[in-house]
Every structure is written in structure tokens, then in C-alpha cells.
Design a protein around this motif. Structure first.
Motif, PDB file in Angstrom:
ATOM      1  N   ILE A  13       0.866  -1.179   0.000  1.00 16.00           N
ATOM      2  CA  ILE A  13       0.000   0.000   0.000  1.00 16.00           C
ATOM      3  C   ILE A  13       0.901   1.226   0.000  1.00 16.00           C
ATOM      4  O   ILE A  13       1.820   1.328   0.815  1.00 16.00           O
ATOM      5  N   PHE A  14       0.629   2.154  -0.919  1.00 19.24           N
ATOM      6  CA  PHE A  14       1.468   3.341  -1.013  1.00 19.24           C
ATOM      7  C   PHE A  14       0.612   4.538  -1.405  1.00 19.24           C
ATOM      8  O   PHE A  14      -0.518   4.401  -1.856  1.00 19.24           O
ATOM      9  N   GLY A  15       1.166   5.721  -1.196  1.00 18.67           N
ATOM     10  CA  GLY A  15       0.499   6.973  -1.504  1.00 18.67           C
ATOM     11  C   GLY A  15       1.124   8.096  -0.711  1.00 18.67           C
ATOM     12  O   GLY A  15       2.088   7.902   0.031  1.00 18.67           O
ATOM     13  N   ASN A  16       0.562   9.274  -0.861  1.00 17.81           N
ATOM     14  CA  ASN A  16       1.051  10.469  -0.182  1.00 17.81           C
ATOM     15  C   ASN A  16       0.913  10.316   1.328  1.00 17.81           C
ATOM     16  O   ASN A  16       0.089   9.543   1.823  1.00 17.81           O
ATOM     17  N   SER A  17       1.680  11.077   2.067  1.00 12.96           N
ATOM     18  CA  SER A  17       1.476  11.154   3.517  1.00 12.96           C
ATOM     19  C   SER A  17       0.050  11.631   3.766  1.00 12.96           C
ATOM     20  O   SER A  17      -0.437  12.514   3.065  1.00 12.96           O
ATOM     21  N   GLY A  18      -0.594  11.035   4.733  1.00 20.24           N
ATOM     22  CA  GLY A  18      -1.958  11.427   5.064  1.00 20.24           C
ATOM     23  C   GLY A  18      -3.026  10.782   4.200  1.00 20.24           C
ATOM     24  O   GLY A  18      -4.211  11.082   4.353  1.00 20.24           O
ATOM     25  N   SER A  19      -2.657   9.874   3.317  1.00 14.42           N
ATOM     26  CA  SER A  19      -3.657   9.262   2.431  1.00 14.42           C
ATOM     27  C   SER A  19      -4.437   8.136   3.103  1.00 14.42           C
ATOM     28  O   SER A  19      -5.461   7.709   2.578  1.00 14.42           O
ATOM     29  N   LYS A  21      -2.718   5.207   4.442  1.00 13.32           N
ATOM     30  CA  LYS A  21      -1.986   3.954   4.273  1.00 13.32           C
ATOM     31  C   LYS A  21      -1.970   3.123   5.551  1.00 13.32           C
ATOM     32  O   LYS A  21      -2.273   1.931   5.518  1.00 13.32           O
ATOM     33  N   SER A  22      -1.605   3.736   6.654  1.00 13.86           N
ATOM     34  CA  SER A  22      -1.504   3.000   7.916  1.00 13.86           C
ATOM     35  C   SER A  22      -2.860   2.480   8.365  1.00 13.86           C
ATOM     36  O   SER A  22      -2.978   1.330   8.800  1.00 13.86           O
ATOM     37  N   THR A  23      -3.875   3.310   8.242  1.00 16.47           N
ATOM     38  CA  THR A  23      -5.223   2.904   8.649  1.00 16.47           C
ATOM     39  C   THR A  23      -5.701   1.723   7.823  1.00 16.47           C
ATOM     40  O   THR A  23      -6.205   0.727   8.365  1.00 16.47           O
ATOM     41  N   LYS A  32      -7.527  -9.868   7.344  1.00 11.51           N
ATOM     42  CA  LYS A  32      -6.979 -10.936   6.509  1.00 11.51           C
ATOM     43  C   LYS A  32      -5.901 -11.747   7.231  1.00 11.51           C
ATOM     44  O   LYS A  32      -5.263 -12.613   6.627  1.00 11.51           O
ATOM     45  N   ASN A  33      -5.677 -11.449   8.508  1.00  8.70           N
ATOM     46  CA  ASN A  33      -4.665 -12.136   9.311  1.00  8.70           C
ATOM     47  C   ASN A  33      -3.274 -12.030   8.676  1.00  8.70           C
ATOM     48  O   ASN A  33      -2.575 -13.025   8.497  1.00  8.70           O
ATOM     49  N   LEU A  34      -2.895 -10.805   8.326  1.00 12.81           N
ATOM     50  CA  LEU A  34      -1.609 -10.540   7.701  1.00 12.81           C
ATOM     51  C   LEU A  34      -0.687  -9.816   8.671  1.00 12.81           C
ATOM     52  O   LEU A  34      -1.135  -8.995   9.473  1.00 12.81           O
ATOM     53  N   ALA A  35       0.592 -10.073   8.561  1.00 14.99           N
ATOM     54  CA  ALA A  35       1.576  -9.290   9.307  1.00 14.99           C
ATOM     55  C   ALA A  35       1.633  -7.899   8.670  1.00 14.99           C
ATOM     56  O   ALA A  35       1.436  -7.747   7.461  1.00 14.99           O
ATOM     57  N   HIS A  36       1.891  -6.883   9.477  1.00 18.75           N
ATOM     58  CA  HIS A  36       1.879  -5.493   9.010  1.00 18.75           C
ATOM     59  C   HIS A  36       3.239  -4.857   9.252  1.00 18.75           C
ATOM     60  O   HIS A  36       3.793  -4.949  10.339  1.00 18.75           O
ATOM     61  N   LEU A  37       3.752  -4.202   8.220  1.00 19.17           N
ATOM     62  CA  LEU A  37       4.999  -3.457   8.337  1.00 19.17           C
ATOM     63  C   LEU A  37       4.788  -2.039   7.830  1.00 19.17           C
ATOM     64  O   LEU A  37       4.412  -1.837   6.676  1.00 19.17           O
ATOM     65  N   ASP A  38       5.021  -1.078   8.698  1.00 21.53           N
ATOM     66  CA  ASP A  38       4.996   0.347   8.356  1.00 21.53           C
ATOM     67  C   ASP A  38       6.442   0.734   8.045  1.00 21.53           C
ATOM     68  O   ASP A  38       7.306   0.694   8.922  1.00 21.53           O
ATOM     69  N   LEU A  39       6.708   1.086   6.796  1.00 20.08           N
ATOM     70  CA  LEU A  39       8.082   1.387   6.380  1.00 20.08           C
ATOM     71  C   LEU A  39       8.672   2.591   7.101  1.00 20.08           C
ATOM     72  O   LEU A  39       9.900   2.723   7.153  1.00 20.08           O
ATOM     73  N   ASP A  40       7.840   3.445   7.670  1.00 20.67           N
ATOM     74  CA  ASP A  40       8.373   4.560   8.458  1.00 20.67           C
ATOM     75  C   ASP A  40       9.253   4.049   9.597  1.00 20.67           C
ATOM     76  O   ASP A  40      10.178   4.741  10.026  1.00 20.67           O
ATOM     77  N   ASN A  41       8.967   2.848  10.084  1.00 22.66           N
ATOM     78  CA  ASN A  41       9.702   2.303  11.223  1.00 22.66           C
ATOM     79  C   ASN A  41      11.115   1.861  10.881  1.00 22.66           C
ATOM     80  O   ASN A  41      11.917   1.646  11.779  1.00 22.66           O
ATOM     81  N   LEU A  95      -3.143   4.663  -2.889  1.00 19.99           N
ATOM     82  CA  LEU A  95      -4.080   5.634  -2.322  1.00 19.99           C
ATOM     83  C   LEU A  95      -3.719   6.993  -2.921  1.00 19.99           C
ATOM     84  O   LEU A  95      -2.866   7.706  -2.410  1.00 19.99           O
ATOM     85  N   ASP A  96      -4.366   7.307  -4.021  1.00 22.17           N
ATOM     86  CA  ASP A  96      -4.070   8.496  -4.825  1.00 22.17           C
ATOM     87  C   ASP A  96      -5.115   9.581  -4.555  1.00 22.17           C
ATOM     88  O   ASP A  96      -5.850   9.991  -5.445  1.00 22.17           O
ATOM     89  N   LEU A  97      -5.163  10.029  -3.321  1.00 23.17           N
ATOM     90  CA  LEU A  97      -6.158  11.010  -2.897  1.00 23.17           C
ATOM     91  C   LEU A  97      -5.739  12.429  -3.254  1.00 23.17           C
ATOM     92  O   LEU A  97      -4.546  12.715  -3.361  1.00 23.17           O
ATOM     93  N   PRO A  98      -6.726  13.319  -3.397  1.00 23.25           N
ATOM     94  CA  PRO A  98      -6.384  14.736  -3.565  1.00 23.25           C
ATOM     95  C   PRO A  98      -5.579  15.227  -2.353  1.00 23.25           C
ATOM     96  O   PRO A  98      -5.794  14.777  -1.217  1.00 23.25           O
ATOM     97  N   VAL A  99      -4.673  16.131  -2.612  1.00 21.87           N
ATOM     98  CA  VAL A  99      -3.818  16.680  -1.549  1.00 21.87           C
ATOM     99  C   VAL A  99      -4.658  17.225  -0.394  1.00 21.87           C
ATOM    100  O   VAL A  99      -4.312  17.044   0.779  1.00 21.87           O
ATOM    101  N   GLU A 100      -5.789  17.866  -0.710  1.00 24.33           N
ATOM    102  CA  GLU A 100      -6.633  18.449   0.344  1.00 24.33           C
ATOM    103  C   GLU A 100      -7.133  17.382   1.315  1.00 24.33           C
ATOM    104  O   GLU A 100      -7.197  17.625   2.522  1.00 24.33           O
TER     105      GLU A 100
END
Length: 170
Positions: A13-19, A21-23, A32-41, A95-100
Motif C-alpha cells: 500500500i502506497f500513496g502520499n502522507s496522510g492518504s 496507508k496506515s489505517t 486478513k490475518n496478515l503481518a503489518h509493516l509500516d516502512l516509516d519504522n 491511495l491516490d487522494l487529492p492533496v486536500e
């Protein structure tokens, strides 16, 4: 040894900050019983001002994570890191959301204790984050809209692009 049919998905999952992604990644991880990795870490050294961790060190940590999991969701805005596991992905979500919308999400972001020592420290960083989000379309780095568009366009497997938060909110 598990048979191939019981293998869980590997999702990027990728996109702008605030899109969101983490949620979205946290929700998918649970449902889905998946392991989760936040690349920020693992993308940054613990320095002030922040500096990127050497790519080889980030790659080592990502490889450790993926080798230990039967199904994962990895999220972040770092195309250089996402490319390291693209061949193992079964699906990508952009996650290609508008900047706003991204700015509004950032303003409503709950405290992220894995990134900031306090809610106040996170809030003190909000102006910088909003500027970062607003520069998404004009940057030419691995965090940019251009890099994200190219990553999405060149992937030939299962892929989804969301342009409105309402389309994927869980």
C-alpha cells in the motif's frame, strides 16, 4: 510445508502522507490475518534532523520481515523500499487522494507513539508535514506523485487505485 493455495496475500500500500496507508494496512492486517509493516519504522535513522537509513539496512530489515511471514501488508511512501519486495507482492494498492484530503487526514491523525514521543511532539511537526503533503505533486524523489504513478503504471499484477477516501474506508 503449506500448500500454495493456503498462502496468504502479500500486499503493498502506497500513496502520499496522510492518504490513509496506515489505517488501511492495519484494517487489512486484522481482517486478513496478515503481518503489518509500516516502512516509516525502518526508513529513518533516529537522528535530528531525520536522515534516511542506508538502503542496505532497510533492505535487510524488510527481508527479515517478509521471510518470517506467511502473508503480509507493507505500507509506505518509499518507492525505493517498495521496489525491494515488488516481486513478492500479490497485489498493490495506490491511495491516490487529492492533496486536500491528505492534509485533512493529517490534521486529524491520532498520536503515533511509534513515531513521536508525545502527541505534542507530533503536533509540533504538523506544519512541516502539511508542507510535505502539499509538495507531493512537485517533488521528483521516491516519495513523489510521479514516482507513485510510475510504480503503479508499471506493475502488471493485481492493482487498485483509490482516488477518494470513501472508496476504501473501513
Amino acid at each position: 510445508m503449506q500448500n500454495q493455495h493456503s498462502r496468504l496475500p502479500n500486499i503493498l500500500i502506497f500513496g502520499n502522507s496522510g492518504s490513509g496507508k496506515s489505517t488501511l494496512a492495519q484494517s487489512m492486517s486484522k481482517s486478513k490475518n496478515l503481518a503489518h509493516l509500516d516502512l516509516d519504522n525502518l526508513a529513518w535513522l533516529p537522528t535530528n534532523p531525520p536522515q534516511r537509513m542506508p538502503l542496505s539496512e532497510s533492505e535487510w530489515a524488510i527481508t527479515q520481515f517478509t521471510n518470517e511471514q506467511n502473508g503480509w501488508v507493507i505500507e509506505g511512501c518509499y518507492i525505493d523500499l517498495l521496489e525491494l519486495v515488488l516481486d513478492d507482492a500479490t497485489e498493490i494498492i495506490y491511495l491516490d487522494l487529492p492533496v486536500e484530503q491528505c492534509v485533512e487526514n493529517a490534521k486529524q491523525r491520532p498520536w503515533e507513539p511509534h513515531k513521536y514521543p508525545s502527541k505534542q511532539a507530533q503536533d509540533d511537526n504538523l506544519d512541516m508535514l502539511i508542507n510535505w503533503i502539499q509538495d507531493y505533486g512537485s517533488r521528483d524523489d521516491v516519495f513523489s506523485k510521479t514516482a507513485h504513478d510510475n510504480f503503479f503504471d508499471h506493475y502488471s499484477g493485481k492493482k487498485t487505485r483509490y482516488t477518494d477516501k470513501q472508496d476504501y474506508c473501513i
